[in-house]
Write a protein that holds these residues in place. Structure first.
Motif, PDB file in Angstrom:
ATOM      1  N   UNK A 154       0.817  -1.218   0.000  1.00 27.62           N
ATOM      2  CA  UNK A 154       0.000   0.000   0.000  1.00 27.62           C
ATOM      3  C   UNK A 154       0.848   1.264   0.000  1.00 27.62           C
ATOM      4  N   UNK A 155       1.902   1.296   0.801  1.00 26.18           N
ATOM      5  CA  UNK A 155       2.736   2.499   0.831  1.00 26.18           C
ATOM      6  C   UNK A 155       3.400   2.747  -0.512  1.00 26.18           C
ATOM      7  N   UNK A 168       3.640   5.562  -5.809  1.00 26.03           N
ATOM      8  CA  UNK A 168       3.587   5.455  -7.275  1.00 26.03           C
ATOM      9  C   UNK A 168       2.534   6.377  -7.869  1.00 26.03           C
ATOM     10  N   UNK A 169       1.400   6.480  -7.194  1.00 27.21           N
ATOM     11  CA  UNK A 169       0.279   7.244  -7.754  1.00 27.21           C
ATOM     12  C   UNK A 169       0.065   8.576  -7.051  1.00 27.21           C
ATOM     13  N   UNK A 170       1.046   8.984  -6.244  1.00 26.14           N
ATOM     14  CA  UNK A 170       1.015  10.272  -5.549  1.00 26.14           C
ATOM     15  C   UNK A 170      -0.264  10.448  -4.739  1.00 26.14           C
ATOM     16  N   UNK A 171      -0.587   9.397  -3.986  1.00 28.01           N
ATOM     17  CA  UNK A 171      -1.746   9.435  -3.090  1.00 28.01           C
ATOM     18  C   UNK A 171      -1.265   9.927  -1.732  1.00 28.01           C
ATOM     19  N   UNK A 172      -1.197  11.229  -1.594  1.00 32.21           N
ATOM     20  CA  UNK A 172      -0.547  11.828  -0.432  1.00 32.21           C
ATOM     21  C   UNK A 172      -1.263  11.517   0.881  1.00 32.21           C
ATOM     22  N   UNK A 194     -11.533  10.090  -1.580  1.00 33.87           N
ATOM     23  CA  UNK A 194     -10.546   9.733  -2.587  1.00 33.87           C
ATOM     24  C   UNK A 194      -9.544   8.683  -2.173  1.00 33.87           C
ATOM     25  N   UNK A 195      -9.878   7.856  -1.196  1.00 35.34           N
ATOM     26  CA  UNK A 195      -8.951   6.818  -0.750  1.00 35.34           C
ATOM     27  C   UNK A 195      -9.026   5.608  -1.685  1.00 35.34           C
ATOM     28  N   UNK A 196      -7.990   4.785  -1.718  1.00 31.94           N
ATOM     29  CA  UNK A 196      -7.962   3.673  -2.674  1.00 31.94           C
ATOM     30  C   UNK A 196      -9.084   2.663  -2.448  1.00 31.94           C
TER      31      UNK A 196
END
Length: 590
Positions: free
Chosen positions: A21-22, A27-31, A103-105
């Motif tokens: 997950x981290x 990779x997808x800039x999910x800050x 907007x979480x995965x």
């Protein structure tokens, strides 16, 4: 720790060691996404699941939804629980930020949804359907429809449904007869839909139905189906629910399980016609609906894990407390000390862990596909029928084992074990039966690309098997030996399918169930083996899990390899035999 949050450490392990997950967040800039956040979110979800939803589960089984004065009245306490769910922001978890979501995965939403369905599957079906409606509108809805409906669906202020099945159109959607007549910029919908989950209730101020119907000039068959948005209440000039639309529930089904989830017969257009709005282009509705259906299929597979986990926790607690017989010192023995009970508990626990690993892995591929990873898109399409079919079939066994662990008390309704078994029985049926999933896997997902995705998956499994063999650890080598034997049969099946089944549609259909189950046990065994390998690496360094947990991961992986992986080989050998006896009898002889 609350009982319905008990698997949270395993969920974090899978998100960390299998999903990464981290790394995905980087990779997808999910800050806003991290493993630490996931840990907190899952624990908080467990509190609501345990304290609010779970206590309502047995009550909903005894007092299901009722149809009163043309309105469906939900089980007492459900509306209040739903409001708490909405007010705490759970409905918005994975929704797009531009429409009020967090907007979480998707994979984190999957981990949370597991808890809702474990605690109260009948309740959790309502937000599950809403999430599917959101996915369909995001993918195919016009800007206008998105602006008018998405924010309230994502917030949970409104609920969503999926209306496909009709009295004469079950799995064969080519027979859909519901009509849509143009009326200016809108349409008048007339027809009847059956088996509509949460088709009506009083928990939200509006319900947004997605409905398959035919336009007057539509071609016959599946090519002539369009998708429409039909609100329960029409919106006024301020975008708020106003006039009641011409749609209502006319009956409720009396079911084996999930009594608190109203399964409605919906009537559209008894008077002037229900007003609906076209989603996307005419005659492409079935393709659009598959967005919602595929979401639902993965969600139903997750339900298989959820109800199995609930059953396992119940069986474990009972086995620790129930005594039977005495030892040499005269001490009463808890049944958990007996080998056969331990076998059943290990079958339940290892099965749940394998299902969790597969469900989260497939969910993570959905996230990667959303970010443009085409290989992940192909992989998740391959995984979807396995998640839906294999996991729901295994849930039948796990929930049945719960009854067996309870003995005679499991057959008595008061213990609650029977409810989990009854609730689980719908899972291999709705959103496409196991047979349909099996045909999808063998046809659209294997033969159509000449086994490309299958071949890549088997190659990855082979690489991981070799890594296990090189560790020198006896437990990991034993797991690798079992996995290697199953892989060898699977590779034989791959060659057999591509040479024989592609030329004989009846043959492909005959062996499809065994193919799906083989791949389910193989994928489960592979991911459990990877878990054991990762656990070994974690034990050699500072880690967040602790040695007992990591040793447990290796133990359940070994049990899965010994107990379940031989089933993959059995299903594979059945395929290679061709099952020619399936049609050995005439219809009159059956």
């Amino acid at each position: 720790m609350t009982i319905y949050n008990a698997p949270h450490q395993d969920a974090i392990f899978v998100l960390d060691q299998l999903v990464g997950l981290d790394q995905m967040a980087a990779d997808y800039q999910l800050e806003d996404t991290s493993l630490e956040l996931a840990d907190v979110v899952i624990q908080e979800a467990g509190k609501l699941a345990s304290d609010v939803l779970a206590p309502l589960n047995a009550q909903g089984d005894k007092q299901g939804a009722q149809l009163v004065d043309n309105k469906v009245v939900q089980t007492p306490g459900y509306a209040e629980a739903y409001q708490q769910y909405v007010e705490n922001g759970w409905a918005t978890l994975t929704g797009p930020v531009e429409f009020g979501g967090q907007g979480l995965p998707h994979v984190l939403g999957t981990a949370v949804n597991e808890l809702w369905h474990s605690a109260n599957m009948a309740f959790a079906l309502c937000p599950m359907l809403s999430q599917g409606a959101v996915e369909a509108l995001i993918a195919h809805g016009s800007d206008e429809l998105q602006q008018r409906y998405l924010a309230q669906l994502i917030s949970g202020e409104w609920a969503g449904t999926m209306n496909l099945t009709e009295p004469n159109a079950g799995s064969d959607l080519a027979a859909v007869a519901c009509k849509a007549t143009p009326d200016g910029e809108q349409y008048r919908i007339r027809g009847q839909k059956i088996f509509i989950t949460w088709g009506d209730h009083q928990m939200t101020s509006n319900i947004i139905h997605l409905v398959l119907a035919r336009l007057p000039d539509a071609p016959a068959g599946v090519k002539g189906i369009s998708l429409f948005l039909v609100p329960k209440f029409l919106l006024d000039d301020q975008g708020q629910p106003g006039e009641l639309n011409d749609v209502r529930c006319i009956s409720l089904e009396h079911k084996l399980g999930i009594h608190a989830s109203p399964t409605c017969t919906m009537s559209f257009g008894d008077n002037d016609g229900a007003i609906g709005y076209l989603i996307g282009e005419p005659n492409k509705g079935l393709n659009y609906m598959f967005t919602m259906m595929n979401h639902a299929r993965q969600a139903v597979g997750l339900q298989g894990l959820s109800i199995s986990e609930r059953a396992y926790q119940q069986a474990l607690a009972f086995a620790k407390e129930r005594t039977q017989g005495t030892n040499k010192e005269g001490r009463k023995i808890a049944i958990i000390e007996y080998p056969d009970v331990r076998r059943m508990l290990m079958a339940m626990k290892s099965g749940c862990e394998a299902m969790r690993a597969l469900a989260f892995t497939a969910a993570a591929d959905i996230d990667r596909a959303h970010h443009g990873d085409q290989a992940a898109k192909a992989r998740v399409e391959f995984f979807t029928p396995i998640v839906k079919g294999w996991m729901t079939e295994l849930a039948q066994e796990v929930t049945s084992l719960n009854i067996q662990v309870h003995g005679g008390m499991g057959f008595v309704e008061e213990t609650g074990a029977a409810q989990h078994y009854r609730d689980a029985r719908i899972l291999p049926i709705y959103e496409g039966t196991t047979g349909i999933q099996a045909l999808d896997l063998v046809g659209r997902k294997t033969l159509s690309d000449n086994g490309a995705v299958l071949g890549q998956l088997l190659a990855e499994m082979q690489t991981d098997t070799q890594q296990l063999s090189l560790t020198g650890e006896p437990t990991l080598i034993a797991i690798a030996t079992e996995l290697e034997a199953s892989l060898e049969v699977a590779q034989q099946v791959q060659d057999w399918l591509l040479t024989k089944a592609s030329a004989d549609r009846k043959l492909a259909g005959t062996i499809s169930f065994d193919y799906l189950m083989m791949m389910g046990y193989l994928c489960g065994g592979w991911l459990m083996a990877k878990s054991a390998l990762q656990a070994s690496e974690q034990m050699s360094q500072d880690n967040r899990y602790g040695t007992p947990f990591l040793q447990g991961k290796q133990g359940t992986a070994q049990f899965f390899a010994e107990h379940y992986l031989p089933r993959a080989r059995q299903h594979g050998q059945t395929i290679l035999g061709g099952l020619t006896s399936t049609f050995a009898l005439t219809i009159d002889q059956l």
